[in-house]
Design a protein around this motif. Structure first.
Motif, PDB file in Angstrom:
ATOM      1  N   THR A  34       0.793  -1.241   0.000  1.00 39.34           N
ATOM      2  CA  THR A  34       0.000   0.000   0.000  1.00 39.34           C
ATOM      3  C   THR A  34       0.819   1.282   0.000  1.00 39.34           C
ATOM      4  O   THR A  34       0.251   2.362  -0.113  1.00 39.34           O
ATOM      5  N   THR A  35       2.135   1.183   0.108  1.00 40.64           N
ATOM      6  CA  THR A  35       2.951   2.399   0.177  1.00 40.64           C
ATOM      7  C   THR A  35       4.249   2.273  -0.617  1.00 40.64           C
ATOM      8  O   THR A  35       4.755   1.179  -0.841  1.00 40.64           O
ATOM      9  N   VAL A  75       7.780   4.582  -0.139  1.00 39.58           N
ATOM     10  CA  VAL A  75       8.414   5.675   0.591  1.00 39.58           C
ATOM     11  C   VAL A  75       9.858   5.797   0.135  1.00 39.58           C
ATOM     12  O   VAL A  75      10.600   4.810   0.128  1.00 39.58           O
ATOM     13  N   LEU A 128       0.042   4.750  -1.524  1.00 37.72           N
ATOM     14  CA  LEU A 128       0.433   6.092  -1.097  1.00 37.72           C
ATOM     15  C   LEU A 128       1.928   6.263  -1.348  1.00 37.72           C
ATOM     16  O   LEU A 128       2.730   5.448  -0.887  1.00 37.72           O
ATOM     17  N   ALA A 142      -2.152  12.189   3.114  1.00 39.72           N
ATOM     18  CA  ALA A 142      -2.638  10.950   2.506  1.00 39.72           C
ATOM     19  C   ALA A 142      -4.103  11.087   2.110  1.00 39.72           C
ATOM     20  O   ALA A 142      -4.548  10.517   1.098  1.00 39.72           O
ATOM     21  N   GLY A 182      -4.763   2.737  -1.504  1.00 42.93           N
ATOM     22  CA  GLY A 182      -3.432   3.173  -1.876  1.00 42.93           C
ATOM     23  C   GLY A 182      -3.208   2.900  -3.361  1.00 42.93           C
ATOM     24  O   GLY A 182      -4.167   2.700  -4.113  1.00 42.93           O
ATOM     25  N   ALA A 219       3.621   6.447   6.910  1.00 43.11           N
ATOM     26  CA  ALA A 219       2.898   6.241   5.652  1.00 43.11           C
ATOM     27  C   ALA A 219       1.974   5.037   5.751  1.00 43.11           C
ATOM     28  O   ALA A 219       0.812   5.071   5.316  1.00 43.11           O
ATOM     29  N   GLU A 220       2.469   3.939   6.325  1.00 40.83           N
ATOM     30  CA  GLU A 220       1.657   2.730   6.448  1.00 40.83           C
ATOM     31  C   GLU A 220       0.443   2.992   7.346  1.00 40.83           C
ATOM     32  O   GLU A 220      -0.678   2.571   7.035  1.00 40.83           O
ATOM     33  N   VAL A 268      -2.414   5.115   5.612  1.00 41.42           N
ATOM     34  CA  VAL A 268      -3.345   4.387   4.749  1.00 41.42           C
ATOM     35  C   VAL A 268      -4.490   3.818   5.586  1.00 41.42           C
ATOM     36  O   VAL A 268      -5.670   3.902   5.210  1.00 41.42           O
TER      37      VAL A 268
END
Length: 387
Positions: free
Chosen positions: A151-152, A154, A187, A254, A185, A169-170, A173
């Motif tokens: 889902t991310t 970075v 993201l 986000a 995501g 970031a995780e 989401v």
């Protein structure tokens, strides 16, 4: 006697010559004119520059952890030389770059940048870097630390706490999906090593984002529906925040990324920013005297605002910059208090799709802008510390 006349004639002749030389010297222009050394300069070969640029970009794309970015659709085109060749062989050219993060970006981004070049007399052309004008992609600035999950994505520059941003970031989401469950995501969060690199990535004048924590933007500056949208973070600001505050910033951004907020100008800024704060703060246990402290202090000193916040209120150089975000958040809190969270989400979607604000409010909440403004002003006046 004859010898004397000869000597005298010689002396007179010499005097005439000296006088002529003096006149000539006095008549000579005093401005120094440098000799033309143009023929000594190497030639600015844009064809060779094009090859050098593509090779340079390919090397950057695989430099260190950058390979984990999985750059796709990578191409470049040198458009034209800009400015004159310098005496040391340095010169510049305008170029167009195209790139995308495979598996993340729905389409490629294209940006015009300035390429710094050096030419040698043997015909060698070397790329020394990219600069403004133009948006300079973070991955071209050097090797990055990169983490990819389901889902991310970075990417962080040198000296940045990569693990912290990957964690935020995780979590972001998860935070966003509590309100926008259809979004999964991915993201993308990019954190340059310096604020100057942040300005360059956004093609902004140096210092533009000095006091901004983060910004969500289309990487090519367009408003295309499928434009790649990433969160770019100012490490100097977010890096100085505590864990909870940093998480709120990333969750806020986000929300913008998840809802395509930067790809439409249909929503008033208070709805866009207020909704993002509502999502980010929804499950955070922070007392109002802290989370709305700035707007409460402003109401205490100047009274409640007469109208909902507009674009002019969200000026990063404003002394009340933080208060306006809190004020926008409180508009959304008022809507949720009156009609529920789902009504706020529907309102956000309706206005984003082009429905007029007053029409959408009456349909989803049950009253128009005038009533919302009145109820919001009363809410601000009731905040802790507002009186």
């Amino acid at each position: 006697m004859r010898t004397g006349r000869i000597r005298r004639s010689w002396w007179i002749g010499a005097a005439v010559v000296v006088a002529a030389l003096v006149v000539a010297l006095l008549a000579r222009p005093r401005t120094y004119v440098a000799p033309d050394r143009t023929e000594d300069l190497p030639q600015a070969r844009t064809d060779l520059a094009a090859t050098a640029l593509q090779q340079w970009l390919s090397a950057k794309a695989t430099d260190g952890s950058n390979a984990q970015l999985r750059l796709a659709d990578l191409s470049s085109r040198v458009i034209a030389q800009t400015g004159a060749m310098q005496s040391d062989g340095d010169w510049r050219a305008k170029a167009s770059l195209t790139w995308a993060y495979a598996g993340v970006d729905a389409s490629a981004a294209t940006s015009e940048v300035t390429v710094d070049l050096h030419s040698d007399h043997d015909g060698t052309v070397t790329v020394t870097g990219l600069s403004q004008p133009g948006r300079v992609p973070l991955w071209t600035t050097g090797p990055l630390s990169v983490t990819r999950t389901a889902t991310t994505l970075v990417a962080t520059g040198a000296g940045v706490d990569h693990a912290a941003y990957a964690r935020w970031a995780e979590r972001a989401v998860t935070v966003v999906r509590r309100v926008v469950p259809a979004w999964h995501g991915p993201l993308v969060v990019e954190v340059p090593a310096t604020t100057a690199q942040l300005d360059n990535a956004l093609g902004a004048t140096t210092g533009t984002y000095t006091h901004v924590a983060a910004i969500t933007a289309a990487m090519d500056g367009s408003a295309r529906a499928d434009a790649p949208v990433h969160v770019l973070v100012n490490p100097a600001v977010v890096g100085a925040l505590d864990e909870r505050s940093a998480q709120i910033v990333i969750s806020h951004e986000a929300t913008h990324a998840a809802t395509g907020a930067v790809l439409t100008a249909a929503r008033p800024i208070w709805l866009s920013e207020g909704f993002a704060d509502y999502v980010a703060l929804r499950d955070v246990d922070v007392p109002l005297k802290t989370s709305a402290g700035q707007i409460a202090a402003l109401v205490r000193s100047e009274g409640a605002p007469k109208a909902l916040p507009d674009a002019s209120d969200f000026d990063a150089s404003s002394q009340h910059f933080g208060a306006e975000y809190e004020a926008a958040w409180q508009v959304c809190e008022q809507i949720v208090a009156d009609a529920g969270e789902k009504a706020l989400v529907r309102l956000y979607d309706d206005v984003g799709a082009g429905t007029g604000l007053d029409t959408a409010l009456r349909r989803e909440v049950g009253y128009g802008v005038a009533t919302l403004t009145q109820r919001w002003r009363a809410r601000l006046e009731a905040l802790p510390g507002a009186r």
